[in-house]
Design an enzyme around this catalytic site. Structure first.
Site, PDB file in Angstrom:
ATOM      1  N   THR A 139      -3.274 -25.864 -41.225  1.00 31.39           N
ATOM      2  CA  THR A 139      -3.907 -25.039 -40.210  1.00 31.39           C
ATOM      3  C   THR A 139      -5.429 -25.090 -40.321  1.00 31.39           C
ATOM      4  OG1 THR A 139      -2.089 -23.498 -40.292  1.00 31.39           O
ATOM      5  CG2 THR A 139      -4.193 -22.613 -39.533  1.00 31.39           C
TER       6      THR A 139
ATOM      7  N   ARG B  23       9.879 -19.348 -34.275  1.00 30.83           N
ATOM      8  CA  ARG B  23       9.191 -18.693 -35.388  1.00 30.83           C
ATOM      9  C   ARG B  23       7.688 -18.624 -35.088  1.00 30.83           C
ATOM     10  NH1 ARG B  23       4.798 -20.415 -38.905  1.00 30.83           N
ATOM     11  NH2 ARG B  23       5.024 -19.400 -40.908  1.00 30.83           N
ATOM     12  N   VAL B  24       7.093 -17.496 -35.362  1.00 32.77           N
ATOM     13  CA  VAL B  24       5.648 -17.341 -35.187  1.00 32.77           C
ATOM     14  C   VAL B  24       5.044 -17.056 -36.560  1.00 32.77           C
ATOM     15  CG1 VAL B  24       3.838 -15.928 -34.123  1.00 32.77           C
ATOM     16  CG2 VAL B  24       5.893 -16.501 -32.828  1.00 32.77           C
ATOM     17  N   GLY B  25       3.961 -17.737 -36.876  1.00 26.92           N
ATOM     18  CA  GLY B  25       3.304 -17.539 -38.174  1.00 26.92           C
ATOM     19  C   GLY B  25       2.148 -16.562 -38.078  1.00 26.92           C
ATOM     20  N   ASP B  26       1.295 -16.609 -39.077  1.00 30.47           N
ATOM     21  CA  ASP B  26       0.134 -15.717 -39.134  1.00 30.47           C
ATOM     22  C   ASP B  26      -1.021 -16.197 -38.258  1.00 30.47           C
ATOM     23  OD1 ASP B  26       0.007 -17.968 -41.012  1.00 30.47           O
ATOM     24  OD2 ASP B  26      -2.004 -17.196 -41.421  1.00 30.47           O
TER      25      ASP B  26
ATOM     26  N   THR C 257      -4.858 -19.674 -44.351  1.00 31.00           N
ATOM     27  CA  THR C 257      -3.929 -20.794 -44.179  1.00 31.00           C
ATOM     28  C   THR C 257      -2.891 -20.694 -45.292  1.00 31.00           C
ATOM     29  OG1 THR C 257      -3.704 -23.204 -44.066  1.00 31.00           O
ATOM     30  CG2 THR C 257      -5.429 -22.378 -45.490  1.00 31.00           C
ATOM     31  N   GLY C 258      -1.768 -21.363 -45.081  1.00 31.03           N
ATOM     32  CA  GLY C 258      -0.697 -21.311 -46.073  1.00 31.03           C
ATOM     33  C   GLY C 258       0.525 -20.608 -45.514  1.00 31.03           C
TER      34      GLY C 258
ATOM     35  N   GLY D 101       2.688 -18.503 -43.822  1.00 32.70           N
ATOM     36  CA  GLY D 101       2.399 -17.473 -42.828  1.00 32.70           C
ATOM     37  C   GLY D 101       3.120 -16.163 -43.060  1.00 32.70           C
TER      38      GLY D 101
HETATM   39  N1  ASP Z   1      -0.274 -20.442 -41.846  1.00 32.56           N
HETATM   40  C1  ASP Z   1       0.472 -21.397 -41.069  1.00 32.56           C
HETATM   41  C2  ASP Z   1       1.784 -20.809 -40.656  1.00 32.56           C
HETATM   42  O1  ASP Z   1       2.446 -20.196 -41.468  1.00 32.56           O
HETATM   43  C3  ASP Z   1       0.725 -22.681 -41.745  1.00 32.56           C
HETATM   44  C4  ASP Z   1      -0.324 -23.243 -42.626  1.00 32.56           C
HETATM   45  O2  ASP Z   1      -1.458 -22.800 -42.662  1.00 32.56           O
HETATM   46  O3  ASP Z   1       0.013 -24.172 -43.337  1.00 32.56           O
HETATM   47  O4  ASP Z   1       2.197 -21.024 -39.537  1.00 32.56           O
END
Ligand code: ASP
Length: 290
Positions: free
Chosen positions: A152, A180-183, A203-204, A206
């Site tokens: 991200t 699915r919805v992330g952060d 990032t990471g 979510g």
């Molecule tokens: N944060 C993002 C999500 O969970 C993915 C990512 O940053 O790798 O959708």
């Protein structure tokens, strides 16, 4: 820090994105225009399989994008489950500027994009399709830490006037469940800023970031006087406390305050961020917990 303006920071090693935004800021662009056009560079890059076109699909083969943008005024816009447009951030900006709402989702977001002149595109590239077919053989769903070292893109810019804006755009976790919805598109989790204080982006994983409302937390901690570094560390420590399986995933935040001080912290070694300041575009390894 004196004369620190303008400045751009962004998650991961995306030098072309921070260069674009940094050069725009140097020429006098607003922070809002710079974050939009900066992250658009990565959305359009099909080599990057976690943002925009070329992003990995969900487990049913749909590439769906999540993005948000936030202006110095505190106004914000977001799209979730956007299916056929590379530049999710620009659709999010339209939501912010042309509707009374903050988030448009799914089919409504797709329709809204069409109505605002975004032509329908196919976001699944040959390479992502092949990787997806390979994945289907085992259908194993587990987060891969620091996947390909680019994920991200979250970006924060402070322009020459000292105003701050931010954007965050992602295709979300590879092979996520359908819808699915992330952060990343959620104001407060993937991105938050306050023009009087500073901003943060994530990032990471979510799900862990969502449960921490980490970007909001970081801005509030900075408001109370913590440095961006201390605030990022507190947010990551909270994620670690909430998630006994924290060793199995990555979560990272970067933050900047109104004085131009920067912080960054993550769970696992391997995360880095870009900083563009005074003509210099640097990739800086983040401090980490493990
Ligand atoms: N944060 C993002 C999500 O969970 C993915 C990512 O940053 O790798 O959708």
């Amino acid at each position: 820090m004196t004369n620190f303006k303008p400045v751009c920071i962004a998650t991961w090693r995306f030098p072309n994105a921070s260069l674009k935004a940094g050069e725009m800021l140097a020429e006098g662009a607003s922070a809002l225009d710079a974050v939009e056009q900066g992250v658009m560079v990565e959305e359009a890059d099909i080599r990057n399989t976690t943002v925009g076109r070329g992003g990995a699909p969900d487990r049913e083969g749909n590439v769906t994008l999540d993005a948000c943008i936030m202006a110095p005024s505190g106004n914000a816009g977001a799209v979730v489950y956007l299916k056929n447009n590379t530049h999710a951030v620009s659709v999010a900006r339209k939501v912010m500027e042309e509707t009374p709402h903050v988030i448009l989702a799914g089919e409504g977001a797709n329709q809204f994009a069409r109505q605002h002149g975004f032509e329908k595109e196919d976001l699944l590239t040959k390479a992502s399709e092949e990787a997806y077919k390979e994945w289907l053989k085992k259908k194993e769903y587990k987060p891969i830490i620091n996947i390909e070292n680019h994920d991200t893109i979250g970006m924060l810019c402070i322009d020459q006037k000292g105003d701050i804006a931010g954007a965050c755009t992602s295709s979300g976790l590879s092979y996520k469940m359908n819808v699915r919805v992330g952060d990343s598109p959620i104001i407060g989790s993937g991105l938050y800023l306050d023009n009087e204080v500073g901003g943060a982006v994530a990032t990471g994983m979510g799900e862990a970031i969502l449960k921490s409302v980490g970007s909001f937390l970081i801005v509030e901690l900075m408001r109370q006087g913590k440095s961006p570094q201390e605030a990022c560390e507190t947010a990551i420590m909270r994620i670690i406390k909430q998630n006994p399986n924290f060793k199995d995933f990555q979560a990272a935040f970067i933050a900047i305050n109104k004085n131009g001080e920067i912080g960054s912290y993550c769970i696992q070694e391997g995360f880095s961020y870009m900083e563009y300041r005074a003509g210099e575009n640097k990739n800086i390894p983040s401090k980490f917990y493990i």
